[in-house]
Design an enzyme around this catalytic site. Structure first.
Site, PDB file in Angstrom:
ATOM      1  N   LYS A  36       0.844  -1.196   0.000  1.00 22.29           N
ATOM      2  CA  LYS A  36       0.000   0.000   0.000  1.00 22.29           C
ATOM      3  C   LYS A  36       0.882   1.251   0.000  1.00 22.29           C
ATOM      4  O   LYS A  36       0.677   2.161  -0.782  1.00 22.29           O
ATOM      5  CB  LYS A  36      -0.928  -0.038   1.213  1.00 22.29           C
ATOM      6  CG  LYS A  36      -1.925   1.076   1.226  1.00 22.29           C
ATOM      7  CD  LYS A  36      -2.918   0.922   2.353  1.00 22.29           C
ATOM      8  CE  LYS A  36      -3.727   2.191   2.499  1.00 22.29           C
ATOM      9  NZ  LYS A  36      -4.549   2.210   3.696  1.00 22.29           N
ATOM     10  N   GLU A  90      10.755  -4.536   3.886  1.00 25.04           N
ATOM     11  CA  GLU A  90      10.848  -5.920   3.408  1.00 25.04           C
ATOM     12  C   GLU A  90      10.481  -6.004   1.927  1.00 25.04           C
ATOM     13  O   GLU A  90      11.217  -6.582   1.112  1.00 25.04           O
ATOM     14  CB  GLU A  90       9.879  -6.829   4.193  1.00 25.04           C
ATOM     15  CG  GLU A  90      10.225  -7.043   5.643  1.00 25.04           C
ATOM     16  CD  GLU A  90       9.635  -5.990   6.573  1.00 25.04           C
ATOM     17  OE1 GLU A  90       9.325  -4.857   6.112  1.00 25.04           O
ATOM     18  OE2 GLU A  90       9.505  -6.277   7.770  1.00 25.04           O
ATOM     19  N   GLY A 149      -4.695  -2.286   5.161  1.00 28.46           N
ATOM     20  CA  GLY A 149      -3.886  -3.402   4.653  1.00 28.46           C
ATOM     21  C   GLY A 149      -4.470  -4.763   5.021  1.00 28.46           C
ATOM     22  O   GLY A 149      -4.594  -5.647   4.179  1.00 28.46           O
ATOM     23  N   ARG A 150      -4.870  -4.930   6.295  1.00 28.07           N
ATOM     24  CA  ARG A 150      -5.334  -6.250   6.738  1.00 28.07           C
ATOM     25  C   ARG A 150      -6.738  -6.584   6.274  1.00 28.07           C
ATOM     26  O   ARG A 150      -7.256  -7.663   6.541  1.00 28.07           O
ATOM     27  CB  ARG A 150      -5.216  -6.368   8.263  1.00 28.07           C
ATOM     28  CG  ARG A 150      -5.824  -5.223   9.048  1.00 28.07           C
ATOM     29  CD  ARG A 150      -5.340  -5.248  10.485  1.00 28.07           C
ATOM     30  NE  ARG A 150      -5.810  -4.115  11.262  1.00 28.07           N
ATOM     31  CZ  ARG A 150      -5.194  -2.935  11.342  1.00 28.07           C
ATOM     32  NH1 ARG A 150      -4.077  -2.729  10.646  1.00 28.07           N
ATOM     33  NH2 ARG A 150      -5.670  -1.963  12.091  1.00 28.07           N
ATOM     34  N   GLU A 160      -3.767  -6.746  15.172  1.00 24.09           N
ATOM     35  CA  GLU A 160      -3.296  -5.427  14.732  1.00 24.09           C
ATOM     36  C   GLU A 160      -4.434  -4.409  14.884  1.00 24.09           C
ATOM     37  O   GLU A 160      -4.192  -3.225  15.093  1.00 24.09           O
ATOM     38  CB  GLU A 160      -2.793  -5.484  13.282  1.00 24.09           C
ATOM     39  CG  GLU A 160      -1.920  -4.303  12.900  1.00 24.09           C
ATOM     40  CD  GLU A 160      -1.145  -4.510  11.606  1.00 24.09           C
ATOM     41  OE1 GLU A 160       0.027  -4.902  11.643  1.00 24.09           O
ATOM     42  OE2 GLU A 160      -1.731  -4.261  10.528  1.00 24.09           O
ATOM     43  N   HIS A 172      -3.671 -33.516  18.333  1.00 25.26           N
ATOM     44  CA  HIS A 172      -2.472 -34.275  18.703  1.00 25.26           C
ATOM     45  C   HIS A 172      -1.306 -33.353  19.037  1.00 25.26           C
ATOM     46  O   HIS A 172      -0.163 -33.805  19.110  1.00 25.26           O
ATOM     47  CB  HIS A 172      -2.099 -35.222  17.561  1.00 25.26           C
ATOM     48  CG  HIS A 172      -3.181 -36.208  17.279  1.00 25.26           C
ATOM     49  ND1 HIS A 172      -3.295 -37.404  17.954  1.00 25.26           N
ATOM     50  CD2 HIS A 172      -4.245 -36.153  16.440  1.00 25.26           C
ATOM     51  CE1 HIS A 172      -4.361 -38.053  17.514  1.00 25.26           C
ATOM     52  NE2 HIS A 172      -4.957 -37.306  16.597  1.00 25.26           N
ATOM     53  N   LYS A 222      10.192  -0.751  13.804  1.00 23.81           N
ATOM     54  CA  LYS A 222      10.729  -0.479  12.460  1.00 23.81           C
ATOM     55  C   LYS A 222      11.814   0.589  12.537  1.00 23.81           C
ATOM     56  O   LYS A 222      12.882   0.457  11.954  1.00 23.81           O
ATOM     57  CB  LYS A 222       9.623   0.022  11.532  1.00 23.81           C
ATOM     58  CG  LYS A 222       8.638  -1.013  11.074  1.00 23.81           C
ATOM     59  CD  LYS A 222       7.728  -0.374  10.018  1.00 23.81           C
ATOM     60  CE  LYS A 222       6.454  -1.165   9.817  1.00 23.81           C
ATOM     61  NZ  LYS A 222       5.479  -0.464   8.989  1.00 23.81           N
TER      62      LYS A 222
END
Ligand code: F6P
Length: 554
Positions: free
Chosen positions: A214, A220, A274-275, A360, A391, A519
């Protein structure tokens, strides 16, 4: 403007009348087990379940009764939840700290809808963007879009992180059954090892990279994109970038500066968080993988859930009910976490998708008036698929010391029509939910051990370990079949649940300032590591940097 109470500090959950009533109701109800509640309420399972389209939600295995639901619904009314829902859908700037509307719901609305944001009908832009997305996806699927050496496109790599990765990762896996034979790969982390593991298996001539960011500044994504571009240019020319690089971003200028062709840039509006962005161009890899028709079905399912959320009475409103039950445990029972257990391997990435969507959004300790909250907010979301989870960590759910409410999610029909195995799978889901609620008491355990022929002494020693307290709550969400439509509805259900929680907690759910500090510090440390210099650090961090630099040299 939104009516004052929506923004007022007076509505913090500690204040409403219903909150106080819920507190005393909690101390009453905590004396009874879920099993006792079943005995005292006739048809409890019917009154505490909801049907909607292909969904059936049973929330009767909870530490609630009809009074709890009434009081929780009073709480919602007292907080003017209806008004907040209208504010969300109508594009009010409810993301106040960023001065933005929150309109991921608009991405799945219909052409005939109208929605004005800053005087502009955004629905026509959304439809225009969607048309471009669909036409690009069709070209790739039909092999009309080819790589620089005329090879058809075999692989799409989505390069993005957080919301520009988790939604596409989750949905691509979830709808694998509906996909064509184009491979979809993901690069998210700033980890050279992972990047090169992916690159070494790729043919640049038949691969398209979607740079999804965005902001187009996320470290990254941009570093990975640069490395990929250099790798690509070892074979392809600058001119051929236009056949292999696509950008999905709010920052058209930055994408252009990265030499992405104008016609390959898809715009993310600032009102898409974004999410919550998989419904628009961030979902391009999904659209290519399952085709535009299935992508449209995904949107339609979410749209239908939007209408249910917006228009249904709260007592029949699935996202509202699930949000209120979650608040009940978080704020009155002190449950810190919630587990999400889908009995479908296709949904294996749902817990991590929900972690970002929920944590978030609601991991905030400041209310909408800028004051520290005095109550618990966002819960910890975690989970894995059944039966694998049984399990792995179910021991703690059954006999541990923590209260962890669970959402079990299952599909009635399997996609490959192996009914026998599906019956076994779903029997496990029902069995686990039942065992968690019923438990096994001492006399049952003793009887069992006597049947096995154990001596009194042996039974006395072993029995405590075999007792299950039970009384552990869960919701069961059953869905007829895993289709794109139903998946869209399921995701939208959880999005709205998260929204309702944020309203009750009186926090801003749509910003994420908390991820910024880490960051900033990473950039400062990187600067020092690359120059071998030292700024001011706490002594532990200084020690770690020194260790890293020293070990690197040897
Ligand atoms: O981690 C913070 C965050 O801003 C997320 O909210 C977002 O989904 C992610 O980074 C990626 O951001 P972008 O799409 O701008 O690269």
């Amino acid at each position: 403007m939104i009516k004052k109470p929506f923004l007022s500090g007076n509505i913090s959950p500690n204040c409403p009348n219903a909150w106080e009533k819920l507190k005393s109701h909690h101390s009453e109800l905590s004396k009874k087990s879920i099993v006792e509640l079943f005995l005292s309420e006739k048809d409890r399972e019917k009154s505490l379940s909801l049907s909607w389209e292909d969904f059936f939600i049973d929330f009767s295995k909870n530490k609630i009764n009809s009074t709890t639901i009434d009081l929780l619904l009073d709480l919602a009314k007292e907080l003017d939840l209806r008004e907040s829902i209208d504010a969300l859908f109508s594009g009010k700037k409810i993301n106040e700290t960023e001065n933005r509307s929150v309109l991921h719901t608009a991405l799945r609305s219909e052409i005939k809808d109208t929605l004005l944001v800053d005087g502009e009908n955004i629905i026509s832009n959304i439809q225009e963007n969607k048309k471009r997305m669909f036409s690009l996806a069709k070209k790739i699927i039909n092999e009309d879009w080819r790589g620089f050496s005329d090879k058809p496109i075999k692989t799409i790599v989505n390069v993005g992180i957080g919301g520009s990765n988790l939604g596409p990762v989750f949905v691509n896996e979830a709808l694998k059954f509906y996909k064509n034979d184009i491979n979809i790969r993901f690069i998210s982390n700033i980890e050279g090892d992972h990047l090169f593991e992916v690159l070494k298996s790729l043919d640049p001539e038949s691969t398209i990279f979607i740079i999804a960011s965005k902001t187009f500044t996320t470290q990254e994504t941009i570093i990975n994109a640069k490395t990929i571009k250099d790798w690509f240019l070892q074979k392809g020319s600058i001119k051929s970038l236009e056949r292999h690089f696509i950008a999905v971003t709010s920052s058209i200028e930055k994408a252009k500066a990265f030499e992405i062709a104008d016609e390959n840039i898809f715009h993310i509006a600032d009102w898409t968080g974004g999410r919550f962005s998989l419904w628009g161009p961030v979902g391009l890899s999904i659209c290519i993988s399952i085709g535009p028709n299935n992508f449209e079905r995904l949107l339609n399912g979410a749209y239908s859930m939007d209408k249910h959320f917006r228009n249904s009475e709260f007592k029949n409103n699935i996202p509202v009910i699930l949000a209120l039950i979650s608040i009940w445990y978080n704020n009155f029972w002190g449950a810190d976490s919630e587990a999400v257990i889908p009995y479908s391997q296709y949904l294996k990435n749902f817990p991590s998708y929900l972690q970002q969507a929920s944590m978030e959004s609601n991991g905030k300790n400041i209310n909408r008036d800028g004051e520290k909250v005095s109550y618990q907010t966002g819960n910890i979301i975690w989970g894995s698929t059944g039966t694998n989870a049984q399990h792995a960590f179910f021991q703690l759910l059954h006999q541990g010391t923590k209260l962890i409410p669970i959402d079990f999610i299952g599909f009635v029909k399997s996609l490959h029509a192996k009914e026998n195995q599906q019956d076994k799978l779903i029997s496990n889901l029902f069995g686990q939910a039942e065992a968690l609620m019923l438990g096994k008491n001492k006399s049952q355990v003793i009887k069992e051990l006597e049947k096995k022929g154990l001596s009194k002494k042996e039974i006395f020693k072993l029995a405590p370990f075999k007792i299950f307290d039970g009384n552990r709550p869960s919701n069961t969400i059953m869905i007829k079949e895993l289709t794109p439509y139903n998946l869209g509805a399921l995701i939208a259900l959880y999005e709205h649940k998260i929204f309702v929680q944020g309203i009750v907690w009186n926090i801003f759910s749509f910003d994420q300032w908390g991820v910024e500090l880490g960051k900033e510090l990473a950039n400062k440390i990187y600067d020092d590591i690359s120059k071998n210099t030292f700024k001011d650090y706490d002594s532990s961090t200084k020690q770690l940097i020194k260790f890293y630099l020293r070990t690197k040299k040897n």
